[in-house]
Design a protein around this motif. Structure first.
Motif, PDB file in Angstrom:
ATOM      1  N   CYS A  20      16.193   1.341 -16.604  1.00  9.62           N
ATOM      2  CA  CYS A  20      16.546   2.988 -16.933  1.00  9.62           C
ATOM      3  C   CYS A  20      15.422   3.772 -17.557  1.00  9.62           C
ATOM      4  CB  CYS A  20      17.794   2.959 -17.708  1.00  9.62           C
ATOM      5  SG  CYS A  20      19.323   2.104 -17.245  1.00  9.62           S
ATOM      6  N   THR A  21      14.521   3.086 -18.463  1.00 13.35           N
ATOM      7  CA  THR A  21      13.596   3.885 -19.158  1.00 13.35           C
ATOM      8  C   THR A  21      12.152   4.094 -18.785  1.00 13.35           C
ATOM      9  OG1 THR A  21      13.240   2.202 -20.664  1.00 13.35           O
ATOM     10  CG2 THR A  21      15.182   3.356 -21.041  1.00 13.35           C
ATOM     11  N   ILE A  22      11.710   2.994 -17.954  1.00  7.01           N
ATOM     12  CA  ILE A  22      10.312   2.805 -17.817  1.00  7.01           C
ATOM     13  C   ILE A  22       9.865   4.158 -17.061  1.00  7.01           C
ATOM     14  CG2 ILE A  22       8.326   1.890 -17.194  1.00  7.01           C
ATOM     15  CD1 ILE A  22       9.776   0.780 -19.642  1.00  7.01           C
ATOM     16  N   TYR A  23      10.659   4.328 -15.809  1.00 11.94           N
ATOM     17  CA  TYR A  23      10.340   5.315 -15.045  1.00 11.94           C
ATOM     18  C   TYR A  23      10.635   6.728 -15.663  1.00 11.94           C
ATOM     19  CZ  TYR A  23      10.009   8.085 -10.709  1.00 11.94           C
ATOM     20  OH  TYR A  23       9.581   9.294  -9.802  1.00 11.94           O
ATOM     21  N   ILE A  80      17.696   4.674 -12.836  1.00  8.94           N
ATOM     22  CA  ILE A  80      17.487   5.413 -14.005  1.00  8.94           C
ATOM     23  C   ILE A  80      18.979   6.006 -14.341  1.00  8.94           C
ATOM     24  CG2 ILE A  80      15.025   5.805 -13.950  1.00  8.94           C
ATOM     25  CD1 ILE A  80      15.844   8.595 -12.588  1.00  8.94           C
ATOM     26  N   GLY A  81      19.650   6.465 -13.246  1.00 15.05           N
ATOM     27  CA  GLY A  81      21.206   6.943 -13.486  1.00 15.05           C
ATOM     28  C   GLY A  81      22.091   6.188 -14.330  1.00 15.05           C
ATOM     29  N   ILE A  82      21.848   4.809 -14.451  1.00 19.63           N
ATOM     30  CA  ILE A  82      22.872   4.129 -14.976  1.00 19.63           C
ATOM     31  C   ILE A  82      22.418   3.899 -16.533  1.00 19.63           C
ATOM     32  CG2 ILE A  82      23.396   2.857 -13.072  1.00 19.63           C
ATOM     33  CD1 ILE A  82      21.822   0.388 -14.238  1.00 19.63           C
ATOM     34  N   GLY A 109      17.709   8.999 -19.970  1.00 19.30           N
ATOM     35  CA  GLY A 109      17.445   7.542 -20.111  1.00 19.30           C
ATOM     36  C   GLY A 109      15.974   7.117 -20.249  1.00 19.30           C
ATOM     37  N   THR A 110      15.076   8.008 -20.189  1.00 17.91           N
ATOM     38  CA  THR A 110      13.756   7.601 -20.315  1.00 17.91           C
ATOM     39  C   THR A 110      13.206   7.209 -21.787  1.00 17.91           C
ATOM     40  OG1 THR A 110      13.182  10.039 -20.657  1.00 17.91           O
ATOM     41  CG2 THR A 110      13.022   9.187 -18.428  1.00 17.91           C
TER      42      THR A 110
END
Length: 343
Positions: free
Chosen positions: A165-168, A180-182, A243-244
């Protein structure tokens, strides 16, 4: 959203404080949308400060999901769980319709009756409702999945979700963007973990990490933008900002800083409790008051730099009006639901 009570039904002031902060952050984030921040070059000290606070304010949504996990970790797929949706749906429909009628008065005939039904159905008038509804329906099954794991496996799950979820897009060649949407699931599980393990890192460390991260976000946003204005895809994405990596770090720091605060003042506790109890309604009403307040503000303010100090007028005013309206609205709805034996 969530239930600001502990297992023994005594009120916890810390989560009420976190929810109140998140509510204020929602209204604060609206300031940027309404005052043209995203269309103005990020130059000068004022814009740097505004950018830092912009990143701070967008932690509101993940904070709400951490609170949801914190309070709903024991919910099961039973009648009481699903009945809790009724007040939310009622608030969403009634306040959203009122907002669309107001927008028609302010801006001309934007919404026909058909458009109102469409916008209610696709959540364009209040996008968070659609997101929260999806998570709400999954809550009993998320709880079963979490508690089926041993603590080591829970930690691995959190690490996996954090990676997905966070790295991209910080390292978009390493982590794919498919999941990333979760991010609400990540923050929901983080809320459960904090509640079960009563995590208490040092507050000095948390403040230092929070300040450093926010300043780093502001520095990257202002110095490395290729267009000169805010770049949604630089360290976040338009659809996946919440979520980043940096937002996740800030969210966890804020939550851990305040969730276990014990406020002794009964007056402050009552105020925070009342704000917490109408947090969803505040979110809905704030958009209506923003439309009124900023319509007049724009007549006298040329842009976000000129509006810098007006933040301390427009945001508290919108928040206060939304809060008072929410209290009145909830009082009326609660009375009706009690008469109908629904609540």
């Amino acid at each position: 959203m969530g239930e600001p009570m502990s297992d023994n039904k005594t009120r916890e002031s810390g989560p009420d404080l976190v929810r109140s902060i998140a509510c204020f952050f929602v209204v604060g984030a609206h300031f940027y949308l309404n005052m043209g921040y995203y269309n103005v070059p990020l130059k000068g000290a004022k814009m740097f400060v505004e950018t830092a606070f912009r990143w701070l304010f967008v932690t509101a949504v993940p904070l709400f999901f951490m609170l949801t996990g914190y309070f709903k970790r024991n919910k099961k797929a039973d009648r009481s769980h699903y009945m809790a949706l009724i007040p939310l749906v009622i608030s969403y429909v009634l306040i959203s319709v009122a907002k669309m009628i107001l927008y028609n008065r302010l801006y001309g005939g934007i919404y026909t009756v058909k458009d109102m039904f469409i916008n209610l159905g696709n959540y364009q008038i209040a996008w968070y409702m659609g997101l929260y509804l999806c998570v709400f329906l999954l809550i009993p099954f998320l709880n079963k999945a979490w508690y089926a794991l041993e603590e080591k496996e829970q930690n691995i799950l959190l690490g996996t979700l954090a990676f997905l979820c966070t790295i991209y897009p910080v390292w978009n060649y390493i982590a794919p963007s498919y999941f990333i949407g979760i991010y609400p699931v990540l923050f929901y599980f983080l809320g459960i973990a904090v509640r079960d393990r009563r995590l208490r890192p040092g507050r000095i460390v948390l403040v230092a990490v929070l300040v450093f991260t926010v300043l780093l976000e502001a520095l990257i946003s202002t110095k490395f933008t290729s267009t000169g204005i805010f770049d949604w895809n630089l360290i976040s994405t338009a659809d996946g900002t919440y979520g980043t990596l940096f937002i996740s770090i800030c969210t966890v720091c804020i939550f851990l800083l305040f969730y276990d605060v014990n406020i002794r003042s009964k007056i402050i506790c009552r105020i925070l409790s009342s704000i917490s109890s109408v947090s969803f309604e505040i979110y809905l009403f704030a958009g209506a008051y923003d439309a009124i307040i900023y319509q007049y503000a724009k007549r006298y303010l040329a842009g976000p730099v000129e509006a810098f100090w007006w933040f301390f007028v427009t945001v508290p005013l919108s928040f206060l009006c939304a809060y008072l309206s929410s209290m009145i609205f909830q009082g009326v709805i609660s009375f009706i639901l009690r008469k109908l034996n629904i609540r």
